[in-house]
Design a protein around this motif. Sequence first.
Motif, PDB file in Angstrom:
ATOM      1  N   ARG A 154      -9.127 -64.476-108.735  1.00 55.50           N
ATOM      2  CA  ARG A 154     -10.145 -63.418-108.774  1.00 55.50           C
ATOM      3  C   ARG A 154      -9.494 -62.114-108.321  1.00 55.50           C
ATOM      4  O   ARG A 154      -8.942 -62.036-107.218  1.00 55.50           O
ATOM      5  CB  ARG A 154     -11.334 -63.747-107.874  1.00 55.50           C
ATOM      6  CG  ARG A 154     -12.462 -62.707-107.955  1.00 55.50           C
ATOM      7  CD  ARG A 154     -13.580 -63.028-106.973  1.00 55.50           C
ATOM      8  NE  ARG A 154     -14.728 -62.157-107.164  1.00 55.50           N
ATOM      9  CZ  ARG A 154     -14.844 -60.921-106.657  1.00 55.50           C
ATOM     10  NH1 ARG A 154     -13.867 -60.432-105.917  1.00 55.50           N
ATOM     11  NH2 ARG A 154     -15.934 -60.211-106.879  1.00 55.50           N
ATOM     12  N   THR A 168      -9.593 -68.824-114.838  1.00 54.80           N
ATOM     13  CA  THR A 168      -9.480 -70.214-114.379  1.00 54.80           C
ATOM     14  C   THR A 168      -8.663 -71.022-115.371  1.00 54.80           C
ATOM     15  O   THR A 168      -8.621 -70.723-116.563  1.00 54.80           O
ATOM     16  CB  THR A 168     -10.857 -70.883-114.209  1.00 54.80           C
ATOM     17  OG1 THR A 168     -11.512 -70.949-115.484  1.00 54.80           O
ATOM     18  CG2 THR A 168     -11.722 -70.115-113.231  1.00 54.80           C
ATOM     19  N   ILE A 183     -11.780 -62.530-113.404  1.00 54.43           N
ATOM     20  CA  ILE A 183     -11.787 -63.921-112.950  1.00 54.43           C
ATOM     21  C   ILE A 183     -11.141 -64.773-114.033  1.00 54.43           C
ATOM     22  O   ILE A 183     -11.534 -64.699-115.204  1.00 54.43           O
ATOM     23  CB  ILE A 183     -13.209 -64.423-112.657  1.00 54.43           C
ATOM     24  CG1 ILE A 183     -13.856 -63.574-111.562  1.00 54.43           C
ATOM     25  CG2 ILE A 183     -13.183 -65.892-112.248  1.00 54.43           C
ATOM     26  CD1 ILE A 183     -15.305 -63.922-111.304  1.00 54.43           C
ATOM     27  N   ARG A 235      -7.753 -70.903-109.920  1.00 52.26           N
ATOM     28  CA  ARG A 235      -8.665 -69.782-110.131  1.00 52.26           C
ATOM     29  C   ARG A 235      -8.089 -68.534-109.470  1.00 52.26           C
ATOM     30  O   ARG A 235      -7.606 -68.579-108.328  1.00 52.26           O
ATOM     31  CB  ARG A 235     -10.040 -70.082-109.540  1.00 52.26           C
ATOM     32  CG  ARG A 235     -11.099 -68.986-109.760  1.00 52.26           C
ATOM     33  CD  ARG A 235     -12.420 -69.427-109.141  1.00 52.26           C
ATOM     34  NE  ARG A 235     -13.515 -68.516-109.440  1.00 52.26           N
ATOM     35  CZ  ARG A 235     -13.846 -67.473-108.676  1.00 52.26           C
ATOM     36  NH1 ARG A 235     -13.160 -67.210-107.578  1.00 52.26           N
ATOM     37  NH2 ARG A 235     -14.881 -66.707-109.004  1.00 52.26           N
ATOM     38  N   THR A 246     -13.863 -56.315-111.745  1.00 47.08           N
ATOM     39  CA  THR A 246     -13.523 -57.685-111.363  1.00 47.08           C
ATOM     40  C   THR A 246     -12.933 -58.434-112.546  1.00 47.08           C
ATOM     41  O   THR A 246     -13.409 -58.301-113.679  1.00 47.08           O
ATOM     42  CB  THR A 246     -14.765 -58.440-110.856  1.00 47.08           C
ATOM     43  OG1 THR A 246     -15.325 -57.735-109.743  1.00 47.08           O
ATOM     44  CG2 THR A 246     -14.413 -59.853-110.422  1.00 47.08           C
TER      45      THR A 246
END
Length: 948
Positions: free
Chosen positions: A433, A485, A483, A431, A481
């Motif tokens: 971020r 994964t 993100i 992950r 932001t």
Amino acid sequence: MKTHLKKAALISATSLTAAAALVSTNAYAQTGPAEASEPSGEIIVTGSRIARRNVESAAPVAVVDSEEFALSGAVNVESVINTLPQVIPGTTSFSNNPGGGVATLNLRGLGSARTMVLVNGRRWMFYDTQQIVDLNTIPSFLIESVDVVTGGASAVYGSDALAGVVNFRLKDVQGLEMGAQYGVTSRGDGQRLTANFAFGGEFADGRGHATVYGEYYDRKDVFAGARKFSEDVNWDDYEGNIIPGGSATTPQGRFTSVLPTSSDDPTAQLCPTGNIFCSPGAFYETPGSSRPRTASDLYNYGPVNYLMVPQERYLMGGYADYEFSDGHTAYAEVSYVNNRVANELAATPVTGTFNIDVATASQFISAADAAAMNQLDTDGDGLVRMSVTRRTTEVGARNSLDERNAFRVLLGARGEITSNINYDAYYMFARTRNSNIQTGNVSRSAFQAGLDGTGTDINIYGPGTLTQDMVDAISITAQNTEISTLQVASGVISGSLFNTGMSRDDVGFAIGAEYRRVSSEFIPDTALSSGDVIGFNAGNPTAGAYDVKELFAELRVPLVTDTPGVYRLELTGAARYSDYSLGAVGGVWAYAGGIEYAPIPDVTLRGQYQRAVRAPNVEELFGGLAQGFPGATDPCSSRQPADNRTDVVRDLCIATGVPSSAVFTAAVQPNSQIQGLFGGNPNLQEETSDSWTAGVVVTPTFFPGFTATLDWYKIEVDGAIGDYGGGLSNTLNLCYNVFQDINNEYCQAILGTRNANGIMDGENVPSILAANTGGLKVQGLDFELSYITSLGGGLISEDARISFNFLGNYTIDNIYIPVASNPEEQYQCAGAFGNLACGTPTPKWKWTSRLSFIDGPLTTSLRWRHVGAVTDDDDTTDYAVERLGAYDQFDLTFSADVTENFSLTAGVNNLFDKQPPTMGDNQQQTNTWPGVYDVLGRDFFISGRMTF
């Protein structure tokens, strides 16, 4: 076939060895912690999952040893990888605009999204919605070797491997290792400091081993103003000269009435003759007092942009394995990276059409200008509408800080099923971020309110006129932001089946299954997503995910060994079926077949064919509309060469919204960048590629220490995913210079995107979405020569040696086809560069060679890097610099084993302070193409390493 040739080609080169330990061949491979040798001594070669006793493979594998990182003073992986013959530099530490704070890898110039990055043979974490790996997250001080397999490898590793695979192998550490390095340029800037440690060893009576590591890295910025070649903005004057240029958006401000100066419509309201605000507009050289704007009224934004971006990184992690039962081992890998990188640009250029309250403006401008402005108030409401351009230097520079926190966890087990069959299964979760903070932005709504009298009044009529209260009223900070994964569950069973009776090796196989799920989202704050932000590019949210279930198999069949005329004959095959949750992709096949034939031990012939696939990534599928400002030439402006200013083009310009009086003038698109909207397309289909390789490896027994390899490759990508029409610049070219038909789809993409003055600005811009374009084709030759021999007695030792390695590439073709429906319209990018289609310089010849003298504990090493000449890719435009000559750079390193436990290395890169080639409008940034050409100049480093 219409082909835009530009004398160009792909090449790359790398320096592999500097000592005896550095000698490698194109099929050499080493084992890492997660790819340990089998009990029989077999190893796993990158590009296959089948263990084998020899290191040969049907696909050519180039290897960079760990010593190359030490001898070149490389801290970040990109510094060495970008010198490889197969690599065209992607995003680097010199990428500021465009930037992003990452380092990416681009094999064969086919794009970073088509290059798969592995660590210890398994997928690594990616950093954004494009699913691309940031090389900054890989601990370079732990790298044992880097294997590069070019050509499609999807049959073995899955999607993303159209161009090939790069596998970073990390070493097992025994004891404690500590290292530090410091670097600085000859100008005293660009300081880099790193410190790292790693310790490891066995536990549980030798049944297990663990390695733990950590690193801190700090790189200082260098501004473009610190170098002579980049302290000013270069422009072309289209008469063969480079002139000082800049942005038409200046701190003084320019104000132009949107009323036309002439019209074919007798009822149109024209701008009054003699009014200062009529085109070319009012320019406020001194606060409140205007004069007509001239073409030379420009802002030099160059020196306040980063030349090298700053970086601060914390990296830590570990990996371990434990034999919990005889023949069965559990293993784990954990890594965490905190990476902070900033990009910095000149102060925000505010552009667009705004309503100005005459009464509000009157308090800041002369009475004559107030009267002229009042004359434009045709309806008597006290407001006038004007095109405004104003550089808000009082707000400060635009700074975008990316702070990425990434972690990866992997758990697995491997072992024996029978004496000749093994299993290996693991689960991995990663992950990333990214927190992005943008300062220096301006709020469009607050700016408008400050002009029309509904907010805090702002004075933009001259340089330095914005007070702190005004700055506070219009400034806005954006926080965004990302993100991403990645989950992988994979299992494989491999081993040997039987022997053909004519070979010393058994038939090998591997069969397995894999499940992957990828998800990414970009979450802009409301200011950015609403378009209220001026400064950095506005963008809408992006969110998406998909999964894929796969079955794969490999077979290796050694047919004959050790017979007259056949020292070794071997066949290989691989296949993979992938079932994507994406409706437009569905189920796809990838497969490969290869052959190796060695008539004698000295010579090996090899060849392979591969069909590879790549599914579109989240950004390409689901990316929200975002602003972009690519370099482009508007064929309707004065930048259009005289030979192309035909009546047909003129009529097209008028038909697509340019006033007849403005066609081919500087009033149309005064800047070298044009704004567009870019985004994803959920209807994209997968890319497919066919790749062929054929080569020879010569290791003559009568000439010990010498190895020569030659490999031919050809890769063809169909349905390549990219920007519609090949990007904004090429879409304009296709409309006005190629198809020249208002009803053509590319002209339709431009229709309605111009304002009353014919300019594509903040309110009227083309939308260029992702599309399956025509395709990509690359073809070339890789070659390597390496030699090491003993010289007898040296100055220090009785056994001095000399080592030489030469690794290069010649590109025959690098072809880009932007339009699937018109394959005859293509661009030959071999030996080319430019903003039309080819992008980063792709020379025909590129190589790196290293000559080292090893005299006991002392190594003296000289590296020679060569980038061949390239020519601009745009036949429709005559640039001041049409050709960039060959570029050669030399590096010198000294390394000494001071004691048994302490080594010291010192060197200078770019020994002769070679400056980069500079150009005008056909640059990427800072008047050159940074990443390809050295922009720092002479650069020193010193490093030390201790082991206990």
